[in-house]
Design an enzyme around this catalytic site. Sequence first.
Site, PDB file in Angstrom:
ATOM      1  N   PRO A   1       9.817 -19.170 -30.825  1.00  0.00           N
ATOM      2  CG  PRO A   1      10.461 -17.031 -30.621  1.00  0.00           C
ATOM      3  CD  PRO A   1       9.298 -17.899 -30.684  1.00  0.00           C
ATOM      4  CD  GLU A   2      10.524 -25.247 -28.499  1.00  0.00           C
ATOM      5  OE1 GLU A   2      11.084 -25.986 -27.723  1.00  0.00           O
ATOM      6  OE2 GLU A   2       9.986 -25.624 -29.567  1.00  0.00           O
TER       7      GLU A   2
ATOM      8  CE  LYS B   1       9.007 -22.399 -24.194  1.00  0.00           C
ATOM      9  NZ  LYS B   1       7.571 -22.942 -24.478  1.00  0.00           N
TER      10      LYS B   1
ATOM     11  NE  ARG C   1      -0.334 -18.192 -35.306  1.00  0.00           N
ATOM     12  CZ  ARG C   1      -0.453 -19.388 -35.042  1.00  0.00           C
ATOM     13  NH1 ARG C   1       0.807 -20.122 -35.300  1.00  0.00           N
ATOM     14  NH2 ARG C   1      -1.256 -20.067 -34.404  1.00  0.00           N
TER      15      ARG C   1
ATOM     16  NE  ARG D   1       1.285 -27.114 -29.238  1.00  0.00           N
ATOM     17  CZ  ARG D   1       2.299 -26.332 -28.781  1.00  0.00           C
ATOM     18  NH1 ARG D   1       2.376 -25.988 -27.626  1.00  0.00           N
ATOM     19  NH2 ARG D   1       3.126 -25.798 -29.873  1.00  0.00           N
TER      20      ARG D   1
END
Length: 294
Positions: A2-3, A58, A125, A278
Amino acid sequence: MPELPEVETIKRGLTRLITGKHVSGVEFDTLKSFPNSMADVDNFLINSKITDVKRRGKALTIDLDTGYSLVIHLKMTGQLVYRADKVNFGAGHPTDSLINALPDKSTRVTINFTDGSRLYFNDQRKFGWMRLHPTVFVPDIEFFKKLGPEPLEKDFSWQDLKSRLASRQRTSIKAALLDQTVIAGVGNIYADESLWGAKIYPGTTVGALKDSDIKRLHASLINVLTLSIDRGGSTDRNYVNAEGKKGSYLEFANVFRRQNQPCPRCGTIIIKTRLAGRGTHYCPHCQVMKSALV
DNA sequence: CACTTGACCTGTCCGC
DNA sequence: TGCGGACAGGTCAAGT
């Protein structure tokens, strides 16, 4: 995962769903997900009342009437899902396949409220965490102290963006946007999307940007983040809001996850490459390379 | 300091 | 169908 827009969407949902509720019990699996002592949990969380829910970058903060706050970072795959019903529908229930089986093997923390409703912290994760912290000292947490300004605050100007970028002249603009100490809340999706909107190649060296570039980037960032909040955020894989529902922004995305598709602006095929460690998506025609890294 | 890379974890997808 | 490797929306610590 989530950003800023996703965390903001969760924050708005939780504000509506859990403010005023009383905590009756907590279950958690590992110290990594919830690194406080049982004494802290007993003294400052159990029997507390939720007074407020906030977002900074965030991260989320849930304030309690005990003078403590739950500080939460969802990292890549964290979810915070509220359920009012006491019944588990079980797998295959048609109403909401994402959350119908909660808790599941990814559930790290369950917070029970006195009315029988629950808040689940799921995290495939295990990168995410929630922890109790005295409310008045939350701003002193190193993560918050180093965090850059909120790009959607009304007084965040293009000159502010320029001055925040001043110390990062030799790196790429993509890496600088991902750096939370430059500005807060931008991650991989919105870095790529805002650079497409501003027609800037992601590998452009920050020092090569003109004032006109920074002005366009500033406007593009605000535009993209605002649009995504309106769409309930982006669901690429795991993101769901506080009610377990996906966001729809990616249907409107221009470059992110659109490699091998035509650029909506000029029709050139969008490239996916690797930058700042990225996956990075851009249009090789309208995102012009100036003085570029890579 | 500025900057880069690898580590933290689990799951999924892709090529052999 | 199985197996290895690369990759996934974020941050840190440790390196140059």
